[in-house]
Scaffold this motif. Sequence first.
Motif, PDB file in Angstrom:
ATOM      1  N   ARG A 196       0.816  -1.217   0.000  1.00  9.94           N
ATOM      2  CA  ARG A 196       0.000   0.000   0.000  1.00  9.94           C
ATOM      3  C   ARG A 196       0.853   1.271   0.000  1.00  9.94           C
ATOM      4  O   ARG A 196       0.345   2.367  -0.236  1.00  9.94           O
ATOM      5  CB  ARG A 196      -0.927   0.008   1.218  1.00  9.94           C
ATOM      6  N   LYS A 197       2.149   1.118   0.239  1.00 12.19           N
ATOM      7  CA  LYS A 197       3.040   2.278   0.282  1.00 12.19           C
ATOM      8  C   LYS A 197       3.580   2.660  -1.097  1.00 12.19           C
ATOM      9  O   LYS A 197       4.451   3.529  -1.202  1.00 12.19           O
ATOM     10  CB  LYS A 197       4.207   2.017   1.240  1.00 12.19           C
ATOM     11  N   VAL A 198       3.066   2.028  -2.151  1.00 11.90           N
ATOM     12  CA  VAL A 198       3.553   2.304  -3.509  1.00 11.90           C
ATOM     13  C   VAL A 198       3.425   3.782  -3.857  1.00 11.90           C
ATOM     14  O   VAL A 198       4.365   4.397  -4.378  1.00 11.90           O
ATOM     15  CB  VAL A 198       2.796   1.443  -4.551  1.00 11.90           C
ATOM     16  N   ASN A 199       2.276   4.383  -3.587  1.00 10.91           N
ATOM     17  CA  ASN A 199       2.069   5.787  -3.943  1.00 10.91           C
ATOM     18  C   ASN A 199       2.984   6.712  -3.149  1.00 10.91           C
ATOM     19  O   ASN A 199       3.464   7.725  -3.670  1.00 10.91           O
ATOM     20  CB  ASN A 199       0.607   6.186  -3.731  1.00 10.91           C
ATOM     21  N   ASN A 200       3.233   6.346  -1.887  1.00  7.73           N
ATOM     22  CA  ASN A 200       4.155   7.128  -1.068  1.00  7.73           C
ATOM     23  C   ASN A 200       5.565   7.065  -1.653  1.00  7.73           C
ATOM     24  O   ASN A 200       6.274   8.071  -1.737  1.00  7.73           O
ATOM     25  CB  ASN A 200       4.150   6.597   0.372  1.00  7.73           C
ATOM     26  N   VAL A 201       5.951   5.873  -2.088  1.00  6.58           N
ATOM     27  CA  VAL A 201       7.269   5.687  -2.714  1.00  6.58           C
ATOM     28  C   VAL A 201       7.356   6.505  -4.005  1.00  6.58           C
ATOM     29  O   VAL A 201       8.367   7.143  -4.287  1.00  6.58           O
ATOM     30  CB  VAL A 201       7.542   4.192  -2.981  1.00  6.58           C
TER      31      VAL A 201
END
Length: 613
Positions: A196-201
């Motif tokens: 779920r942290k893809v967009n943050n990355v």
Amino acid sequence: MSSLKIIFFLTCLLTLLSQYSNSCLAQGTTDAQLASFYYQNEEYDRALLYYEKLHREHPTETTYFKFYLNSLLKTSQHDQAVKVVKKQIKRQPSQSDLGVELGNIYLVKKNNSKANQEFEKAIEKVTANEQKIVKLANAFIDIGKLNYAILTYTKGRKMLRGQYGFEFELASLYSQKGNFQMVFQEYFRAMELDPRKVNNVKSKLMALLRSDSNKSASELLRVELLKKVQKNPQNRPYNEILIWYFTQDKKFNTAFIHAKAYDKRTDAPGRRVYNLAQTCLANQDYQTAIACYNYLIEKGPKCHYSNQAKTGIVKVMELQLTSSINYSKEDLIVVEREYIKVLEDLKGTPSEYELLQGLAHLQAFYLDKKADAVVLLKDIMSRPNVNSSIKDKCKLELGDIYVLQGKVWDASLNFMQVQKKYKHDIIGHEARYRIAKVAYYTGDFGWAQNQLDVLKASTSKLIANDALTLSMLIKDNVGFDSLYTPLKMFSRSELLLVQHKFDEAQACLDSIETIFEHHLILDNVYFQKHSIYVKKGLINEAIAQLEKLISYFPYSILVDDAIFAQANLFENHLKNTDKAQELYKNIMINHTGSLYAIEARKRFRNLRGDNIN
């Protein structure tokens, strides 16, 4: 003693105690204020006296301790500073960041070995507490000891055993050190632990790549992502980041190759490919958009995006044609036939209405079939099962066609109905902007200005920018001539352009240039004439108009627009890359605040032959 005397005595005593208490409180406040005053004015000897007292009175107050210690260091009382910190460590043994303070004093005293011993002790003492780990790492960062901050987070990761891994904190530190290999390793770890942290990355990588002037980090990221995808081809986060990476760098065809491959491997519904097609369309990469749509159509009826893809291909055909310089009526008829063909295939589906609107636009604005277009739109609006938002979009399109036909009051009525219904929505803002444009076309500049003033605060950046541009045009020219004659002529030329009456529009602009040869509106006239020449395929004439704008109006807000437009014409139409480079460089150096600055830099580097990945 009588009761009255006792009461009087007690009252006096309480008053004196209250005054004494308030005096003490005021004195305490004065000490803090004086300490701060002297410290800010770099009178550290005086500040030290007050901070020493405040620290003695409030030994666990961090702020007073910090300023007391700094005052000692500022006055070169290093040995006393060591004693103060050691005493504080005994007083607060759980505060491991105090060891960093002590080590920093030894650094000031040029005793590096003792400083390192204290730093290592501080890391050894830190407990499995996320806040304390961050606090200690920040203490190291404050004195520039990034390696010790990294060691702190690395130890913290082990102690917390999966509760929190400090991936983003470590990535930030490695980035400051220029160790991009480790930066990407930390981001990849974050995605593996929590997809779920893809967009943050993505947002972190975007900031990093924007500051990557020599593209070394960008190239390394490309290589590392390809390795990860090859090793685990079905991993969603890595594939998403890889597709995103190529999209960001406008390598849309490469992005499509990877999106298609991942879609096939995972038997996905096609969402990524469809989204990529929309991005390609927005960036005018029509060939890749068509490839994306064709792939989705080939997936067959089971593909959720098959119908949207069929609609998309027709739109691309139209845009590809109408955005070019030379096209014939026969070319437009081919697109019209394609619309009709796809409409037969998608009749009764939600895509039908979008296609009908597109066909109506093509017929009205390019095939001179305004009556046919009106019939199509009214037919949609009369259907009982059609969503009201679709009907209102048709009403806006119908209003635009009325403008084409010169029925400005009918157009305004349509726009006002939509605006009243959707006062606070984007579609309502679009309607209000159209109302303003109609008023502008007819010379009612005051009413147009009122509408534009409201739109400047629109949540749609595009509408707000358009409103601001038109508002400035009106304000800059309304006061120049009491009859507003040049502005009326110019707005008339714009209406003629909308109606595709290019020769009449040009004649109108020529008249302004002849009659009002020193008017401020001429920068807009030159820019408008350049647009007409481009539509006619007269590129050299278009460039000449832009050159006049730049020469005669060097301080116009249109100068950067003109330079970028020139560069684009030299690059894409005259194939003179040297001249295009020169103009893009001009924007980079002399117009750093321009909206075109970033794009100019990209194009310049691409023409120069830089390896942009």
